[in-house]
Each structure stands twice: as structure tokens, then as C-alpha cells.
Write a protein that holds these residues in place. Structure first.
Motif, PDB file in Angstrom:
ATOM      1  N   VAL A 189       0.673  -1.218   0.292  1.00  0.00           N
ATOM      2  CA  VAL A 189      -0.076   0.022  -0.242  1.00  0.00           C
ATOM      3  C   VAL A 189       0.920   1.057  -0.200  1.00  0.00           C
ATOM      4  O   VAL A 189       1.981   1.319   0.544  1.00  0.00           O
ATOM      5  CB  VAL A 189      -0.749   0.823   1.297  1.00  0.00           C
ATOM      6  N   THR A 190       0.092   2.377  -0.145  1.00  0.00           N
ATOM      7  CA  THR A 190       1.210   3.206  -0.016  1.00  0.00           C
ATOM      8  C   THR A 190       0.950   4.096   1.325  1.00  0.00           C
ATOM      9  O   THR A 190       0.369   3.574   2.408  1.00  0.00           O
ATOM     10  CB  THR A 190       0.281   4.351  -1.048  1.00  0.00           C
ATOM     11  N   SER A 191       1.302   5.477   1.751  1.00  0.00           N
ATOM     12  CA  SER A 191       2.370   5.568   3.141  1.00  0.00           C
ATOM     13  C   SER A 191       0.876   6.785   3.680  1.00  0.00           C
ATOM     14  O   SER A 191       1.563   6.844   4.795  1.00  0.00           O
ATOM     15  CB  SER A 191       2.940   6.279   2.593  1.00  0.00           C
ATOM     16  N   LYS A 192       0.037   6.039   3.273  1.00  0.00           N
ATOM     17  CA  LYS A 192      -1.388   7.226   4.944  1.00  0.00           C
ATOM     18  C   LYS A 192      -2.126   6.855   3.739  1.00  0.00           C
ATOM     19  O   LYS A 192      -2.758   5.873   2.417  1.00  0.00           O
ATOM     20  CB  LYS A 192      -0.355   8.317   4.813  1.00  0.00           C
ATOM     21  N   ASP A 193      -4.020   6.981   4.732  1.00  0.00           N
ATOM     22  CA  ASP A 193      -4.743   6.477   3.417  1.00  0.00           C
ATOM     23  C   ASP A 193      -5.479   7.057   3.039  1.00  0.00           C
ATOM     24  O   ASP A 193      -5.122   8.045   2.439  1.00  0.00           O
ATOM     25  CB  ASP A 193      -6.352   6.899   4.791  1.00  0.00           C
ATOM     26  N   THR A 194      -6.015   6.841   1.561  1.00  0.00           N
ATOM     27  CA  THR A 194      -6.601   7.701   0.164  1.00  0.00           C
ATOM     28  C   THR A 194      -8.030   7.618   0.195  1.00  0.00           C
ATOM     29  O   THR A 194      -8.251   8.077  -0.797  1.00  0.00           O
ATOM     30  CB  THR A 194      -6.185   6.534  -0.670  1.00  0.00           C
ATOM     31  N   THR A 195      -9.096   7.723   1.248  1.00  0.00           N
ATOM     32  CA  THR A 195     -10.082   7.146   0.951  1.00  0.00           C
ATOM     33  C   THR A 195     -11.194   8.385   0.827  1.00  0.00           C
ATOM     34  O   THR A 195      -9.715   9.503   1.680  1.00  0.00           O
ATOM     35  CB  THR A 195     -11.295   6.644   1.628  1.00  0.00           C
ATOM     36  N   ALA A 196     -12.214   9.129   1.185  1.00  0.00           N
ATOM     37  CA  ALA A 196     -12.459  10.351   0.644  1.00  0.00           C
ATOM     38  C   ALA A 196     -12.122  11.384   2.748  1.00  0.00           C
ATOM     39  O   ALA A 196     -12.159  12.232   2.167  1.00  0.00           O
ATOM     40  CB  ALA A 196     -14.181  10.376   0.706  1.00  0.00           C
ATOM     41  N   SER A 197     -12.322  10.109   3.652  1.00  0.00           N
ATOM     42  CA  SER A 197     -12.662  11.351   4.812  1.00  0.00           C
ATOM     43  C   SER A 197     -11.156  11.865   4.881  1.00  0.00           C
ATOM     44  O   SER A 197     -10.676  13.072   5.460  1.00  0.00           O
ATOM     45  CB  SER A 197     -12.778  10.538   5.923  1.00  0.00           C
ATOM     46  N   SER A 198      -9.993  10.681   4.338  1.00  0.00           N
ATOM     47  CA  SER A 198      -8.508  11.598   4.785  1.00  0.00           C
ATOM     48  C   SER A 198      -8.212  12.639   3.474  1.00  0.00           C
ATOM     49  O   SER A 198      -7.482  13.213   3.889  1.00  0.00           O
ATOM     50  CB  SER A 198      -7.482  10.449   4.586  1.00  0.00           C
ATOM     51  N   ILE A 199      -8.945  12.551   2.823  1.00  0.00           N
ATOM     52  CA  ILE A 199      -9.039  13.624   1.335  1.00  0.00           C
ATOM     53  C   ILE A 199      -9.502  14.670   2.206  1.00  0.00           C
ATOM     54  O   ILE A 199      -9.019  15.927   1.902  1.00  0.00           O
ATOM     55  CB  ILE A 199      -9.209  13.622   0.087  1.00  0.00           C
ATOM     56  N   CYS A 200     -10.845  14.180   2.878  1.00  0.00           N
ATOM     57  CA  CYS A 200     -11.113  16.126   3.327  1.00  0.00           C
ATOM     58  C   CYS A 200      -9.969  16.254   4.331  1.00  0.00           C
ATOM     59  O   CYS A 200      -9.503  17.945   4.701  1.00  0.00           O
ATOM     60  CB  CYS A 200     -11.920  15.407   4.641  1.00  0.00           C
ATOM     61  N   ALA A 201      -9.271  16.143   5.425  1.00  0.00           N
ATOM     62  CA  ALA A 201      -8.494  15.832   6.296  1.00  0.00           C
ATOM     63  C   ALA A 201      -7.186  16.772   5.524  1.00  0.00           C
ATOM     64  O   ALA A 201      -6.637  17.709   6.096  1.00  0.00           O
ATOM     65  CB  ALA A 201      -8.427  15.012   7.446  1.00  0.00           C
ATOM     66  N   ASP A 202      -6.657  16.040   4.521  1.00  0.00           N
ATOM     67  CA  ASP A 202      -5.540  16.579   4.102  1.00  0.00           C
ATOM     68  C   ASP A 202      -5.517  18.531   3.647  1.00  0.00           C
ATOM     69  O   ASP A 202      -4.625  18.465   3.492  1.00  0.00           O
ATOM     70  CB  ASP A 202      -5.413  15.817   2.208  1.00  0.00           C
ATOM     71  N   VAL A 203      -7.004  18.446   3.138  1.00  0.00           N
ATOM     72  CA  VAL A 203      -6.823  20.004   2.205  1.00  0.00           C
ATOM     73  C   VAL A 203      -8.132  20.894   3.864  1.00  0.00           C
ATOM     74  O   VAL A 203      -7.749  21.505   4.020  1.00  0.00           O
ATOM     75  CB  VAL A 203      -8.135  19.902   1.022  1.00  0.00           C
ATOM     76  N   GLY A 204      -8.719  20.461   4.618  1.00  0.00           N
ATOM     77  CA  GLY A 204      -8.738  20.881   5.835  1.00  0.00           C
ATOM     78  C   GLY A 204      -9.928  20.959   5.893  1.00  0.00           C
ATOM     79  O   GLY A 204     -10.746  22.489   5.999  1.00  0.00           O
ATOM     80  N   ILE A 205     -10.771  20.322   5.276  1.00  0.00           N
ATOM     81  CA  ILE A 205     -12.742  20.524   5.542  1.00  0.00           C
ATOM     82  C   ILE A 205     -12.939  19.269   6.138  1.00  0.00           C
ATOM     83  O   ILE A 205     -12.605  17.874   5.832  1.00  0.00           O
ATOM     84  CB  ILE A 205     -12.920  20.603   4.247  1.00  0.00           C
ATOM     85  N   GLY A 206     -14.053  19.660   7.213  1.00  0.00           N
ATOM     86  CA  GLY A 206     -14.750  18.873   7.778  1.00  0.00           C
ATOM     87  C   GLY A 206     -15.719  17.776   6.890  1.00  0.00           C
ATOM     88  O   GLY A 206     -16.333  18.417   6.537  1.00  0.00           O
ATOM     89  N   PRO A 207     -16.010  16.870   7.428  1.00  0.00           N
ATOM     90  CA  PRO A 207     -16.937  15.879   6.666  1.00  0.00           C
ATOM     91  C   PRO A 207     -18.247  16.379   6.280  1.00  0.00           C
ATOM     92  O   PRO A 207     -19.050  15.728   5.058  1.00  0.00           O
ATOM     93  CB  PRO A 207     -17.116  14.850   7.438  1.00  0.00           C
ATOM     94  N   LYS A 208     -18.800  17.356   6.940  1.00  0.00           N
ATOM     95  CA  LYS A 208     -20.219  17.409   6.871  1.00  0.00           C
ATOM     96  C   LYS A 208     -20.595  18.894   5.893  1.00  0.00           C
ATOM     97  O   LYS A 208     -21.700  18.846   5.839  1.00  0.00           O
ATOM     98  CB  LYS A 208     -20.684  18.208   8.346  1.00  0.00           C
ATOM     99  N   ARG A 209     -19.381  18.800   5.650  1.00  0.00           N
ATOM    100  CA  ARG A 209     -19.483  20.162   3.952  1.00  0.00           C
ATOM    101  C   ARG A 209     -19.468  19.976   2.498  1.00  0.00           C
ATOM    102  O   ARG A 209     -19.712  20.535   2.043  1.00  0.00           O
ATOM    103  CB  ARG A 209     -18.439  21.001   4.229  1.00  0.00           C
TER     104      ARG A 209
END
Ligand code: GTP
Ligand code: IMP
Ligand code: MG
Length: 338
Positions: A189-209
Motif C-alpha cells: 500500500v502507499t504511506s497513508k489513507d487514501t479514502t474520502a475522509s482522509s482527503i477531507c483532512a488533507d485539505v482541511g475541510i470537515g466531513p459535513k461540508r
């Protein structure tokens, strides 16, 4: 629809770059922001007669009116970033977060180790060793790099303010669900999570948005590097079926298998996908190439799409019918597939 995330549903290289570049031109977002790991990704974008290959710059650069941003979770190789900014001439509209980690020569070197390069089949771009150093809290950040100072900003504030003003924001994931450090085929695998929840965190947006999560599947599966690929095809089968591809970053031959419904269902669950994009339908059904209207597809292609949708219980809203970003059937406004 204001905030949309695009993620990969299999092992990366599903064609996210093409889908994002189409959405960027068609939907005219104010912002396209990249999450994901870093320059191990390689998106290919074909527009008019030109082919672009980007490793750091979000694929939405193709719309010259769109601001393009890189979130704090993404690792930056300054050489790759500055070269792409120069080549694409986008100095005026790209910003990166000050908290992006920096890939240095030592990380590139460590990524050539027997374990990472040969056993895992890493891309050799230094992302694994750099994320490891980030976890040790010793990595350099973009805000400390003089060469990047004119591009540094506060990306989460820019995105959240744009959403407060009801502007359209596209959030670009990289890699794919089964390369996730948590949900993938560990240790391949790669070196971090790649699902939508982590993509949110990567850019600094909460899941409810988030309004929509578009999951991208190729109409067959490919994988580069090591690790399991159920029902993997032999090289001669790959050639006969027209599935032959090479990696954008490494040039390696991609392995291939037919579409796997069980993996697709699980990826939809892990990403809470609300829409599906299917790419490369023209490879399964060559006479569909360049088709932009669903009813113009041949009966077998229509039936392939309808059966997939029936088994996955999520609408297929975008269908790729060729490498060009306009080779697409867009069913978002009229879901009737007749
Ligand atoms: P990562 O971020 O590295 O996971 O890559 P990606 O998902 O952006 O995909 P990548 O561009 O590496 O690979 C997809 C390949 O398929 C590229 O060569 C695209 O030009 C091509 N492609 C995408 N959609 C279609 C399509 O509908 N038909 C055809 N024929 N080619 C397509
Ligand atoms: P790394 O991310 O370079 O450490 O590589 C780890 C694994 O993920 C290897 O199997 C790579 O081939 C794969 N990988 C990483 N990024 C991508 C990508 O963007 N597309 C496809 N495979 C990738
Ligand atoms: Mg790729």
C-alpha cells in the motif's frame, strides 16, 4: 452541489485526472484543491491536441479561471512542483499550504531500499520515507522553504471561506482505495489513507461540508507495483483485451484484471460514494469511442453500465469513452439511461 470529492475506487490510475479536468472545465469551480499523498501520483490529462502529465499540480489547472491549491496533508517535492508551475505557466493562480511536508534527497534515496523499491514496488518518489519523518515530527515544512515562499498560504481558510460564499470547490484525491494504509492490501500500500475522509483532512475541510463523493472506477482494474490482484490476467490476455497500460510516473507496465464487483462495493462503502464515474468504456467496447450520449452506446455497453449500477446501488453519472477530457457521457442532469 458545492463541495465535491473525487476519489479512486481500485488501485489508483482509474482516470481521476481526466474526470477532474472535465469537471473543472464543465462546472467552472472557483477552486480545485489537491489532497492525497504527493508526487507518487501521476494524472494524465488530454485536452484538444495536448497531453499533460502532472504529479503535483491539481488536474483542474486546465481551467485557466480556477484557483488551484494544494492542501497541508500533501507532500511536496519542490523541484517537481516548481518545474510543473513553470511548464504550465500557472504562477499567478497556485497556492500551497505552509504545512505541506517537504520531500528531500534523503527521502528519495531511502525509497530505493530493497524493501520499499523491490518488495513493495514503491514509485521511488520519496513519499513513504517523508511521511515516516512527518510522523517522527522532524520533517521540514513548506513555510520554512525560501524557494516556495511566494506560493505559501492558509489553504483550509481559503476553501472554507469559498464554501461560505456558496462557491464551487472540487477536491481531488489521488491513488486509490486499495492502496490505503488502513483499508488496502497491507503492506502493499502507499504511506497513508487514501479514502474520502482522509482527503477531507488533507485539505482541511470537515466531513459535513461535503455534498458529493464521486468514486472513479476503470471499467477493468489495473495495479502497478507488488501486492495481490485477484483474477490477475496474464500478459497475453492483457494484450488481447486491450488492457495494456504503462504507469504515468514510473513507466512500469500496469497489471490488470476484470472489474471486481465485491471490491467496488466495499470501496463505495469506505468512501460513502454518492456517484460513480466509469472510465475507459471504449476499451471494453471500441465502437463507443468518443460517444457523448448514452443512447448512442451499443446494447452491450448499455447493459454493462446498467448491470453495474444495479449491483452497486449508486448512480453512474459519468462515463469515459476516450482519453480526451470531452470524451465523456455526463448523466448528472438526466439520469434516465434509455
Ligand atoms: P493517480 O492519481 O496516479 O492514481 O492516476 P489517475 O487516476 O489520474 O489516472 P492516470 O492518468 O494515471 O491513468 C489513467 C489513464 O487512462 C491515462 O492514460 C488516461 O489518459 C486514460 N484515460 C482516462 N479515462 C479514459 C477513457 O475513458 N478512455 C480511454 N481510452 N482512456 C482514458
Ligand atoms: P509509494 O506510494 O510510492 O510508496 O508506493 C507504494 C505502492 O503504491 C506501490 O505499489 C505503488 O505502485 C503504488 N502507488 C502509489 N501511488 C500510486 C498512483 O498514483 N497510482 C498507482 N499506484 C500508485
Ligand atoms: Mg496515475
Amino acid at each position: 452541489m458545492t463541495a465535491t470529492i473525487i476519489v479512486g475506487g481500485f488501485f489508483g490510475d482509474e482516470g481521476k485526472g481526466k474526470i477532474i479536468s472535465y469537471l473543472a472545465l464543465h462546472d467552472n469551480p472557483s477552486i480545485v484543491v489537491r489532497g492525497g499523498v504527493g508526487p507518487n501520483a501521476g494524472h494524465t490529462i488530454v485536452h484538444d491536441d495536448k497531453t499533460y502529465k502532472v504529479r503535483m499540480i491539481p488536474s483542474g489547472f486546465i481551467n485557466t479561471k480556477t484557483q488551484i491549491l494544494i492542501g497541508p496533508g500533501v507532500l511536496i517535492n519542490p523541484n517537481v512542483l516548481l518545474r510543473e508551475i513553470e511548464q504550465l505557466n500557472i504562477h499567478e493562480r497556485i497556492l500551497i499550504d505552509g504545512k505541506c511536508g517537504i520531500i528531500e534527497d534523503k527521502h528519495l534515496h531511502e525509497d530505493t531500499s530493497e524493501f520499499l523499491k523491490n518488495k513493495i514496488g514503491s514509485t521511488g518518489t520519496g513519499t513513504g520515507p517523508a511521511n515516516s519523518e512527518r510522523a517522527m515530527r522532524t520533517i521540514k515544512l513548506a513555510q520554512n522553504m525560501e524557494s516556495l515562499s511566494s506560493y505559501v498560504s492558509d489553504i483550509p481558510t481559503l476553501i472554507n471561506s469559498a464554501l461560505d460564499e456558496n462557491k464551487i470547490v472540487l477536491i481531488e484525491g489521488t491513488q486509490g482505495t486499495y492502496l490505503s494504509l488502513w483499508h488496502g492490501t497491507y503492506p502493499f500500500v502507499t504511506s497513508k489513507d487514501t479514502t474520502a475522509s482522509s482527503i477531507c483532512a488533507d485539505v482541511g475541510i470537515g466531513p459535513k461540508r461535503i455534498d458529493d463523493v464521486i468514486i472513479v472506477f476503470k471499467s477493468y482494474m489495473t495495479r502497478v507495483g507488488e501486492g495481490p490482484l485477484k483474477n490477475e490476467l496474464s500478459s497475453s490476455e492483457i494484450l488481447n483485451m486491450g488492457f495494456s497500460e504503462r504507469g504515468t510516473v514510473t513507466g512500469r507496465q500496469r497489471r490488470a484484471a476484470k472489474f471486481n464487483i465485491c471490491l467496488a462495493r466495499r470501496a463505495i462503502m469506505l468512501n460513502s460514494a454518492t456517484q460513480i464515474a466509469i472510465t475507459k468504456l471504449d476499451i471494453l467496447f471500441p465502437d463507443c469511442v468518443h460517444t457523448t450520449i448514452f443512447r448512442d452506446l451499443n446494447e452491450q455497453a448499455k447493459s454493462f453500465i446498467k448491470k453495474l449500477e444495479d449491483s452497486l446501488h449508486v448512480p453512474i453519472t459519468l462515463i469515459g469513452t476516450g482519453p480526451n477530457l470531452n470524451d465523456i457521457i455526463d448523466l448528472r442532469d438526466h439520469t434516465a439511461k434509455n
